[in-house]
Structure formats: C-alpha cells, structure tokens
Design an enzyme around this catalytic site. Structure first.
Site, PDB file in Angstrom:
ATOM      1  CE  LYS A  40      -1.908  -1.033   3.779  1.00  0.00           C
ATOM      2  NZ  LYS A  40      -1.300  -2.379   4.016  1.00  0.00           N
ATOM      3  NE  ARG A 115      -4.435  -1.253  10.047  1.00  0.00           N
ATOM      4  CZ  ARG A 115      -3.451  -0.668   9.450  1.00  0.00           C
ATOM      5  NH1 ARG A 115      -3.613   0.357   8.741  1.00  0.00           N
ATOM      6  NH2 ARG A 115      -2.042  -1.225   9.256  1.00  0.00           N
ATOM      7  NE  ARG A 155       7.750  -2.246   6.146  1.00  0.00           N
ATOM      8  CZ  ARG A 155       6.238  -2.415   6.370  1.00  0.00           C
ATOM      9  NH1 ARG A 155       5.618  -1.786   5.447  1.00  0.00           N
ATOM     10  NH2 ARG A 155       6.000  -2.976   7.420  1.00  0.00           N
ATOM     11  NE  ARG A 188       6.143  -0.044   9.716  1.00  0.00           N
ATOM     12  CZ  ARG A 188       5.075  -0.416   9.196  1.00  0.00           C
ATOM     13  NH1 ARG A 188       5.022   0.214   7.992  1.00  0.00           N
ATOM     14  NH2 ARG A 188       4.072  -0.908   9.685  1.00  0.00           N
ATOM     15  NE  ARG A 199       2.058  -4.896  10.819  1.00  0.00           N
ATOM     16  CZ  ARG A 199       3.179  -4.404  10.508  1.00  0.00           C
ATOM     17  NH1 ARG A 199       4.297  -4.942  11.137  1.00  0.00           N
ATOM     18  NH2 ARG A 199       3.330  -4.153   9.105  1.00  0.00           N
TER      19      ARG A 199
HETATM   20  P1  AP5 Z   1       4.908  -1.574   1.938  1.00  0.00           P
HETATM   21  O1  AP5 Z   1       4.562  -0.816   0.740  1.00  0.00           O
HETATM   22  O2  AP5 Z   1       5.467  -1.058   3.187  1.00  0.00           O
HETATM   23  O3  AP5 Z   1       3.551  -2.423   2.537  1.00  0.00           O
HETATM   24  P2  AP5 Z   1       2.200  -1.662   3.192  1.00  0.00           P
HETATM   25  O4  AP5 Z   1       1.153  -2.524   2.485  1.00  0.00           O
HETATM   26  O5  AP5 Z   1       2.348  -0.402   3.441  1.00  0.00           O
HETATM   27  O6  AP5 Z   1       2.534  -2.645   4.514  1.00  0.00           O
HETATM   28  P3  AP5 Z   1       2.537  -1.922   6.096  1.00  0.00           P
HETATM   29  O7  AP5 Z   1       3.096  -2.987   6.984  1.00  0.00           O
HETATM   30  O8  AP5 Z   1       2.783  -0.517   6.006  1.00  0.00           O
HETATM   31  O9  AP5 Z   1       0.961  -2.027   6.282  1.00  0.00           O
HETATM   32  P4  AP5 Z   1       0.451  -2.167   7.848  1.00  0.00           P
HETATM   33  O10 AP5 Z   1      -0.905  -1.841   7.446  1.00  0.00           O
HETATM   34  O11 AP5 Z   1       0.699  -3.288   8.609  1.00  0.00           O
HETATM   35  O12 AP5 Z   1       0.987  -0.967   8.405  1.00  0.00           O
HETATM   36  P5  AP5 Z   1       0.600   0.702   8.772  1.00  0.00           P
HETATM   37  O13 AP5 Z   1       1.883   1.530   8.746  1.00  0.00           O
HETATM   38  O14 AP5 Z   1      -0.290   1.050   7.924  1.00  0.00           O
HETATM   39  O15 AP5 Z   1       5.654  -2.920   1.364  1.00  0.00           O
HETATM   40  C1  AP5 Z   1       6.081  -3.843   2.173  1.00  0.00           C
HETATM   41  C2  AP5 Z   1       7.582  -4.315   1.847  1.00  0.00           C
HETATM   42  O16 AP5 Z   1       7.230  -4.983   0.407  1.00  0.00           O
HETATM   43  C3  AP5 Z   1       8.463  -3.404   1.269  1.00  0.00           C
HETATM   44  O17 AP5 Z   1       9.940  -3.712   1.754  1.00  0.00           O
HETATM   45  C4  AP5 Z   1       8.475  -3.061  -0.110  1.00  0.00           C
HETATM   46  O18 AP5 Z   1       9.761  -2.597  -0.709  1.00  0.00           O
HETATM   47  C5  AP5 Z   1       7.877  -4.437  -0.688  1.00  0.00           C
HETATM   48  N1  AP5 Z   1       7.377  -4.567  -1.980  1.00  0.00           N
HETATM   49  C6  AP5 Z   1       6.462  -3.659  -2.310  1.00  0.00           C
HETATM   50  N2  AP5 Z   1       5.729  -3.972  -3.184  1.00  0.00           N
HETATM   51  C7  AP5 Z   1       6.450  -5.098  -3.839  1.00  0.00           C
HETATM   52  C8  AP5 Z   1       6.459  -5.918  -4.890  1.00  0.00           C
HETATM   53  N3  AP5 Z   1       5.383  -5.678  -5.831  1.00  0.00           N
HETATM   54  N4  AP5 Z   1       7.058  -6.800  -4.968  1.00  0.00           N
HETATM   55  C9  AP5 Z   1       8.114  -7.364  -3.984  1.00  0.00           C
HETATM   56  N5  AP5 Z   1       8.374  -6.457  -2.939  1.00  0.00           N
HETATM   57  C10 AP5 Z   1       7.415  -5.272  -2.919  1.00  0.00           C
HETATM   58  O19 AP5 Z   1       0.041   0.354  10.497  1.00  0.00           O
HETATM   59  C11 AP5 Z   1       1.243   0.255  11.387  1.00  0.00           C
HETATM   60  C12 AP5 Z   1       0.510   0.307  12.640  1.00  0.00           C
HETATM   61  O20 AP5 Z   1      -0.162   1.494  13.099  1.00  0.00           O
HETATM   62  C13 AP5 Z   1      -0.869  -0.782  12.887  1.00  0.00           C
HETATM   63  O21 AP5 Z   1      -0.497  -2.141  13.337  1.00  0.00           O
HETATM   64  C14 AP5 Z   1      -1.857  -0.237  13.933  1.00  0.00           C
HETATM   65  O22 AP5 Z   1      -1.001  -0.297  15.027  1.00  0.00           O
HETATM   66  C15 AP5 Z   1      -1.442   1.540  13.709  1.00  0.00           C
HETATM   67  N6  AP5 Z   1      -2.538   1.820  12.612  1.00  0.00           N
HETATM   68  C16 AP5 Z   1      -2.289   2.391  11.431  1.00  0.00           C
HETATM   69  N7  AP5 Z   1      -3.453   2.695  10.807  1.00  0.00           N
HETATM   70  C17 AP5 Z   1      -4.425   2.377  11.689  1.00  0.00           C
HETATM   71  C18 AP5 Z   1      -5.910   2.500  11.690  1.00  0.00           C
HETATM   72  N8  AP5 Z   1      -6.681   3.100  10.749  1.00  0.00           N
HETATM   73  N9  AP5 Z   1      -6.641   2.259  12.690  1.00  0.00           N
HETATM   74  C19 AP5 Z   1      -5.931   1.594  14.002  1.00  0.00           C
HETATM   75  N10 AP5 Z   1      -4.674   1.696  13.886  1.00  0.00           N
HETATM   76  C20 AP5 Z   1      -3.895   1.812  13.023  1.00  0.00           C
HETATM   77 MG    MG Z   2       2.724   1.122   4.653  1.00  0.00          MG
END
Ligand code: AP5
Ligand code: MG
Length: 260
Positions: A40, A115, A155, A188, A199
């Site tokens: 994402k 979410r 990552r 991270r 997660r």
């Molecule tokens: P990346 O693009 O970083 O993936 P992502 O989908 O953004 O994954 P996240 O881990 O950031 O999602 P998340 O939902 O768990 O975390 P968030 O920060 O939102 O890509 C991942 C890896 O894959 C990278 O190394 C990239 O290079 C690689 N990659 C990408 N595309 C590729 C491809 N095509 N081929 C190969 N490799 C590839 O949330 C973190 C925490 O914050 C949550 O756990 C929660 O505690 C809190 N939080 C955030 N939002 C909320 C909410 N709305 N409500 C409540 N708590 C929340």
């Molecule tokens: Mg992300």
C-alpha cells in the site's frame, strides 16, 4: 526497460508501464486496502508522483506522533509495537485533521485507513462535509500470505523521505543508506515476526469486514499485488480509470433522467 522518476533506485520501469505523462485523469479520493505488507505504502508513493495528490498513511502519521512524543504518540506506541490497532476515536480525529488541509482539494490516497467498521462508518459520515465532492473509489491489493512475511521482515525505510526499500527485492544501492538523501535506513519496530502475526490477525478479524463494506458500495476493484512495482502500479491505475469512468457514466445517466 528504462529507469526514471524520483524513485529511480526503487523502480525499473517497463516500457509499457504508465508514466505521469500518460496519466490523463485525476482519480480524486482513493482508498488503498490490503493486508500488512501488500505494498500500500509503496504504491501510494508512486501514485502520489503520478497524479500529484497526497498520500495519507495513518501508519506514517502515527509514527510521526511517536517520534514527536505527543500524547497521541505515547498512547499509540505500545499498541503499534504489539501489532494491535490504535483506538478508532484517536485515528478518526487524526484523519479528520489531515483531510481538512488544503492539499487534498484535487484528491488523495488513503493508505491504511479505514481499518475497522467503525472507522468506515465514520468516514462515510464525514465525507459529505469534506472539500472533495467525488465519491471514494477503493482498490484492494492482494498478495499470498507466505510472500507477506518476507516483504515485512526485509523492509527498510528512510525516516527522512519515507522511501520504502526491501533487502530482498528492492535494496538500496549502498547497504543501509537511502539512495535519495543518503540518510541511514531504519527497520520499523513492528516489523518483527511476532508483531506481523498479530497485525495479520487484526487484519483478518477487524479489517476484512471493511473490505466487504466497500465491495458492497460498488466503486471497488481487487488487483494482484505480485509482480514488479510498475506492473502493480499499472493494474491500480487501470482500475482507478475504470472506476472513475463508470462513475461519470452513472452521473451522466442520473443527469439525463432529471426533469428539465
Ligand atoms: P509496503 O509498501 O511498505 O507495504 P504496506 O502495505 O504499506 O505494509 P504496512 O506494513 O505498512 O501495512 P500495515 O497496514 O501493517 O502498517 P501501517 O503502517 O499502516 O511494502 C512492504 C514491503 O514489500 C517493502 O519492503 C516493499 O519494498 C516490498 N514490496 C512492495 N511491493 C512489492 C512488490 N510488488 N514486489 C516485491 N516487494 C514489494 O500500520 C502500522 C500500525 O499503525 C498498525 O499495526 C496499527 O497499530 C497502527 N494503525 C495504522 N493505521 C491504523 C488505523 N487506521 N486504525 C488503527 N490503527 C492503525
Ligand atoms: Mg504502509
């Protein structure tokens, strides 16, 4: 194959992948949905470059609060490190503040929000009062579960420009250093196997109903998140174009049925 754009170190563009010059429409408000690690954040950054509209990542906003040591950051840190969701009211308030900024006028990409069903209901209620009149369109990215763990544990990200790398698939040119601004890359604190497992559990119990919420609303597509970054970006842009064209057709049909 050519290499270009500000993310040049991350992306080897296929000749037939869409580029900014080929993008001839504005997608308006967009939701990127999907499990942890599906890409994402990576794709939101590419779409931000392609369309010139901001990425709003609730994960990035929360990590900013943690770094700044705000009350919100202190409340969120432990939950985030454990892979649990931050309470809805805190996240909704943060998103409300961000959506009030002037830079969302042409559209935006929401990444990681909503979410929970409560967040989706809050957003449905808040949208009519916001400055953008087009309805939301939603794209869900799907990647097999076994690939996600490798993406998460490999990552690394730049704390300054937020570029996302991967030790296995998109490493920086110099180990541990951002290609763009030479800042040391960080890992991270929730990119552990334990936090990833939690997660995923949170995603399956609390976020899966949100996917159904947007599927039922229409204006929703699912795409395959496997393949090169430009391939995935191309699938998303095609979906956004289709969804907006379908929306325009609906609007003109409604307009034709109105009494003159
Ligand atoms: P990346 O693009 O970083 O993936 P992502 O989908 O953004 O994954 P996240 O881990 O950031 O999602 P998340 O939902 O768990 O975390 P968030 O920060 O939102 O890509 C991942 C890896 O894959 C990278 O190394 C990239 O290079 C690689 N990659 C990408 N595309 C590729 C491809 N095509 N081929 C190969 N490799 C590839 O949330 C973190 C925490 O914050 C949550 O756990 C929660 O505690 C809190 N939080 C955030 N939002 C909320 C909410 N709305 N409500 C409540 N708590 C929340
Ligand atoms: Mg992300």
């Amino acid at each position: 194959m050519t290499t270009m754009r500000t993310h040049s170190s991350l992306i080897d563009l296929d000749e037939d992948a869409p580029t900014s010059a080929q993008v001839d429409f504005l997608p308006g408000p967009v939701l990127l949905l999907g499990a942890p690690g599906v890409g994402k954040g990576t794709q939101a950054q590419l779409l931000m470059d392609a369309f010139g509209i901001p990425q709003i990542s609730t994960g990035d906003l929360l990590r900013h609060h943690v770094r700044e040591g705000t009350d919100l950051g202190r409340s969120a840190k432990l939950l985030m490190d454990q892979g649990q969701l931050v309470p809805d009211d805190l996240v909704n308030g943060m998103v409300a503040d961000r959506l009030a900024a002037a830079d969302v006028a042409q559209g935006y990409i929401l990444d990681g929000f909503p979410r929970t069903e409560a967040q989706a209901s809050w957003l449905d209620g808040a949208l009519p009062g916001l400055q953008h009149s087009l309805p939301l369109i939603a794209v869900r990215i799907q990647v097999p579960h076994e690939a996600l763990r490798r993406r998460i544990t490999g990552r690394r990200s730049c704390p300054l420009c937020r570029r996302i790398y991967n030790l296995y698939t998109h490493p920086p040119q110099t180990s541990g250093i951002c290609d763009v601004d030479q800042t040391p890359l960080t890992h991270r604190s929730d990119d552990t196997v334990e936090a990833f497992t939690e997660r995923m559990a949170e995603y399956e119990t609390k976020t899966a109903p949100v996917i159904e919420h947007y599927r039922l609303q229409g204006r929703f597509r699912e795409i395959d998140g496997a393949g090169s970054l430009p391939e995935v970006e191309g699938r998303i842009i095609t979906s956004l174009r289709d969804l907006r064209s379908a929306g325009s057709a609906d609007v003109s049909k409604e307009a034709r049925s109105w009494p003159s």
